[in-house]
Design an enzyme around this catalytic site. Sequence first.
Site, PDB file in Angstrom:
ATOM      1  N   GLY A 220      -0.164  18.356 -33.162  1.00  0.00           N
ATOM      2  CA  GLY A 220      -0.251  19.671 -32.243  1.00  0.00           C
ATOM      3  C   GLY A 220       0.958  20.356 -32.505  1.00  0.00           C
ATOM      4  O   GLY A 220       1.573  20.234 -33.617  1.00  0.00           O
ATOM      5  N   SER A 221       1.530  21.035 -31.596  1.00  0.00           N
ATOM      6  CA  SER A 221       2.513  22.054 -31.667  1.00  0.00           C
ATOM      7  C   SER A 221       3.767  21.190 -31.457  1.00  0.00           C
ATOM      8  O   SER A 221       4.037  20.247 -30.895  1.00  0.00           O
ATOM      9  CB  SER A 221       2.377  23.138 -30.688  1.00  0.00           C
ATOM     10  OG  SER A 221       2.166  22.374 -29.476  1.00  0.00           O
ATOM     11  N   THR A 224       4.368  20.679 -27.551  1.00  0.00           N
ATOM     12  CA  THR A 224       3.626  19.645 -27.084  1.00  0.00           C
ATOM     13  C   THR A 224       4.156  18.149 -27.455  1.00  0.00           C
ATOM     14  O   THR A 224       4.436  17.276 -26.617  1.00  0.00           O
ATOM     15  CB  THR A 224       2.407  19.768 -27.234  1.00  0.00           C
ATOM     16  OG1 THR A 224       1.946  21.231 -26.861  1.00  0.00           O
ATOM     17  CG2 THR A 224       1.578  18.944 -26.323  1.00  0.00           C
ATOM     18  N   GLY A 225       4.522  18.228 -28.758  1.00  0.00           N
ATOM     19  CA  GLY A 225       5.107  17.149 -29.328  1.00  0.00           C
ATOM     20  C   GLY A 225       6.188  16.581 -28.643  1.00  0.00           C
ATOM     21  O   GLY A 225       6.660  15.338 -28.287  1.00  0.00           O
ATOM     22  N   GLU A 242       2.719  14.595 -35.659  1.00  0.00           N
ATOM     23  CA  GLU A 242       2.399  15.512 -36.968  1.00  0.00           C
ATOM     24  C   GLU A 242       2.342  16.957 -36.068  1.00  0.00           C
ATOM     25  O   GLU A 242       1.498  17.340 -35.533  1.00  0.00           O
ATOM     26  CB  GLU A 242       1.132  15.425 -37.464  1.00  0.00           C
ATOM     27  CG  GLU A 242       0.869  14.080 -38.260  1.00  0.00           C
ATOM     28  CD  GLU A 242       1.606  14.084 -39.595  1.00  0.00           C
ATOM     29  OE1 GLU A 242       2.263  15.299 -39.957  1.00  0.00           O
ATOM     30  OE2 GLU A 242       1.714  13.185 -40.224  1.00  0.00           O
ATOM     31  N   CYS A 276      -1.815  23.714 -40.425  1.00  0.00           N
ATOM     32  CA  CYS A 276      -0.335  23.166 -40.229  1.00  0.00           C
ATOM     33  C   CYS A 276       0.239  23.692 -41.484  1.00  0.00           C
ATOM     34  O   CYS A 276       1.177  24.156 -41.434  1.00  0.00           O
ATOM     35  CB  CYS A 276      -0.351  21.613 -39.639  1.00  0.00           C
ATOM     36  SG  CYS A 276      -1.406  20.697 -40.828  1.00  0.00           S
TER      37      CYS A 276
HETATM   38  P1  NAD Z   1      -1.250  21.763 -28.844  1.00  0.00           P
HETATM   39  O1  NAD Z   1       0.117  21.223 -28.992  1.00  0.00           O
HETATM   40  O2  NAD Z   1      -1.428  22.890 -27.944  1.00  0.00           O
HETATM   41  O3  NAD Z   1      -2.282  20.889 -28.496  1.00  0.00           O
HETATM   42  C1  NAD Z   1      -2.547  19.812 -29.253  1.00  0.00           C
HETATM   43  C2  NAD Z   1      -3.258  18.620 -28.377  1.00  0.00           C
HETATM   44  O4  NAD Z   1      -2.226  18.399 -27.270  1.00  0.00           O
HETATM   45  C3  NAD Z   1      -4.520  19.403 -27.635  1.00  0.00           C
HETATM   46  O5  NAD Z   1      -5.417  18.167 -27.556  1.00  0.00           O
HETATM   47  C4  NAD Z   1      -3.757  19.521 -26.209  1.00  0.00           C
HETATM   48  O6  NAD Z   1      -4.925  19.293 -25.241  1.00  0.00           O
HETATM   49  C5  NAD Z   1      -2.893  18.230 -26.065  1.00  0.00           C
HETATM   50  N1  NAD Z   1      -1.914  18.306 -25.023  1.00  0.00           N
HETATM   51  C6  NAD Z   1      -1.515  19.504 -24.603  1.00  0.00           C
HETATM   52  N2  NAD Z   1      -0.328  19.175 -23.750  1.00  0.00           N
HETATM   53  C7  NAD Z   1      -0.164  17.620 -23.656  1.00  0.00           C
HETATM   54  C8  NAD Z   1       0.608  17.245 -22.971  1.00  0.00           C
HETATM   55  N3  NAD Z   1       1.481  17.443 -22.189  1.00  0.00           N
HETATM   56  N4  NAD Z   1       0.672  15.544 -23.507  1.00  0.00           N
HETATM   57  C9  NAD Z   1      -0.315  15.239 -24.318  1.00  0.00           C
HETATM   58  N5  NAD Z   1      -1.170  15.999 -24.874  1.00  0.00           N
HETATM   59  C10 NAD Z   1      -1.138  17.306 -24.649  1.00  0.00           C
HETATM   60  O7  NAD Z   1      -1.478  22.116 -30.352  1.00  0.00           O
HETATM   61  P2  NAD Z   1      -2.754  23.137 -30.875  1.00  0.00           P
HETATM   62  O8  NAD Z   1      -2.601  24.720 -30.496  1.00  0.00           O
HETATM   63  O9  NAD Z   1      -4.060  22.538 -30.452  1.00  0.00           O
HETATM   64  O10 NAD Z   1      -2.677  22.996 -32.484  1.00  0.00           O
HETATM   65  C11 NAD Z   1      -1.849  24.012 -33.207  1.00  0.00           C
HETATM   66  C12 NAD Z   1      -0.454  23.252 -33.508  1.00  0.00           C
HETATM   67  O11 NAD Z   1      -0.877  22.163 -34.123  1.00  0.00           O
HETATM   68  C13 NAD Z   1       0.283  24.210 -34.734  1.00  0.00           C
HETATM   69  O12 NAD Z   1       1.529  24.103 -34.415  1.00  0.00           O
HETATM   70  C14 NAD Z   1      -0.067  23.394 -36.094  1.00  0.00           C
HETATM   71  O13 NAD Z   1       0.902  23.628 -36.926  1.00  0.00           O
HETATM   72  C15 NAD Z   1      -0.061  21.900 -35.432  1.00  0.00           C
HETATM   73  N6  NAD Z   1      -0.776  21.086 -36.308  1.00  0.00           N
HETATM   74  C16 NAD Z   1      -0.059  20.101 -37.238  1.00  0.00           C
HETATM   75  C17 NAD Z   1      -0.610  19.429 -38.136  1.00  0.00           C
HETATM   76  C18 NAD Z   1       0.422  18.443 -38.803  1.00  0.00           C
HETATM   77  O14 NAD Z   1      -0.309  17.405 -39.483  1.00  0.00           O
HETATM   78  N7  NAD Z   1       1.567  18.424 -38.914  1.00  0.00           N
HETATM   79  C19 NAD Z   1      -2.160  19.441 -38.425  1.00  0.00           C
HETATM   80  C20 NAD Z   1      -2.486  20.414 -37.626  1.00  0.00           C
HETATM   81  C21 NAD Z   1      -2.009  21.107 -36.775  1.00  0.00           C
END
Ligand code: NAD
Length: 468
Positions: A220-221, A224-225, A242, A276
């Site tokens: 994810g982002s 959030t990571g 990731e 991503c």
């Molecule tokens: P996001 O971080 O908003 O959400 C990702 C997941 O995390 C969702 O399931 C969300 O519900 C969950 N989440 C939210 N808050 C949380 C918390 N406090 N604790 C645990 N989980 C929580 O990301 P997004 O908008 O869904 O995805 C887009 C982002 O993901 C972009 O930045 C993209 O570059 C990245 N991404 C990275 C990869 C990679 O392999 N590096 C692959 C795909 C997407």
Amino acid sequence: MEAREALLARVSAADGTTEIRDPATGEVIGKVTYGTPEDVKAAVDTAAAAQPAWAALSDEQRVAFLNRAADTIEEHAEELAYAIVREQGKPINGLGARYEVAGCVGWLRATAATPLPTEVLVDDETNHAELHYRPIGVVGAITPWNWPLIIATWQIAPSLRMGNTVVQKPSEYTTLCGLALVDVLNEVLPEGVLTAVTGAGDVGEALVRDKRVGKVMFTGSVKTGMKVVEESAGNLSRLTLELGGNDAGVVLPDVDPDKVAEGLFYGAFINNGQTCAALKRLYVPDAIYDRVIDSLAAFTATMPTGNGLDENTALGPLQNQMQWNVVNRLVEDARQRGARVVMGGDPDTSQPGFFYPKTLIADIDDDAPLVQEEQFGPVLPIIRYTDLEQAIAWANGVDVGLGASVWSADRDKAKEIAARLEAGTVWINGHGGIHPMVPFGGAKHSGYGLEFGVEGLKSVSVPQVISG
Ligand code: NAD
């Protein structure tokens, strides 16, 4: 009902409290009731109870399950692809929904075929030491909305192979896709080995905070990571992060613009830029700046944007309003700064759906937000450079480092530049290609830990040395 609609209908809850809409039309395609932190507890109870028996199977037995999982995805391929199009928005054809489903099959089979044997580290008259890889226990798998099936598969397949059980939390934006994948896999997996919990950040947080979750696979982002790191600190959970990227492509003056146009297009626009490791900023030398833009614009113009159910569509809508707003804001800001809109940039908001036109932005400074932030949409800023050293500095000038690319007719020169780019993967004359045997992961704030291949299996296990 068409046959391919059956799976989507099955995972939709008739009495659900939240309507899920097609991003291309706004039409309601199903309903869900999001889970709660209490549901997380129940899901982890199930996963923890199922784990010892799953770990007690032989590796060959788990391999057989993974291959059966691949078979069942193949049997449901068209239904899964249909669900992706209706909820995520990507086109059914080309590098779209069928491609994503085929990737799930490929990754399951490759993960099943990858051995991680015990290593004999020392074997002499003084000692015998072996390195084994043991299951961690329960893996929490948290996914984003851009590639909802394949990213979940990347987390699930190695975790299961290594004897862990999995609780999967799909993005709240692609809940039905997440449920559909787990539903199909559970046609063949033993009960409790794979469970889904739905919901937003509070549910993700409850999963990360559960002390029985020994490993979190998070995609994810960056923002959030960082929260996941904090939430998991009390458990010292193992993490694979990731995270986001803002991949640079550096073009060298020796390329033939016509030859690289297609690769640049797919690098930047795959999944409408919602990838991503998509090419998100392109650095082009003075000498060929206009020609690269002309060739890329000509190729891009041939790629139709539309409803993903149309077999001829190359790019679908954005998945959600939030992302549409990000893209629109960054392009408007670039325009106001005096950047040149080569094509696109004028969304037609009278139509339903989160469509945004394919957009190329030239004559933009490196410090513009469109260059510095991850746009995650069908927009590519093209920055002019005179000095290659300056282009390399710009490419490395952001906090993230997922992928990068170098484009040149001279492979050795390209490799030299590649070695200086701060990214987990650097592609030469392409961008974004992945392979199940080639480890993938980020540098800098794009995260840590590796997925795929042997490295991916190691990351979902605990090393254990037996010595003596
Ligand atoms: P996001 O971080 O908003 O959400 C990702 C997941 O995390 C969702 O399931 C969300 O519900 C969950 N989440 C939210 N808050 C949380 C918390 N406090 N604790 C645990 N989980 C929580 O990301 P997004 O908008 O869904 O995805 C887009 C982002 O993901 C972009 O930045 C993209 O570059 C990245 N991404 C990275 C990869 C990679 O392999 N590096 C692959 C795909 C997407």
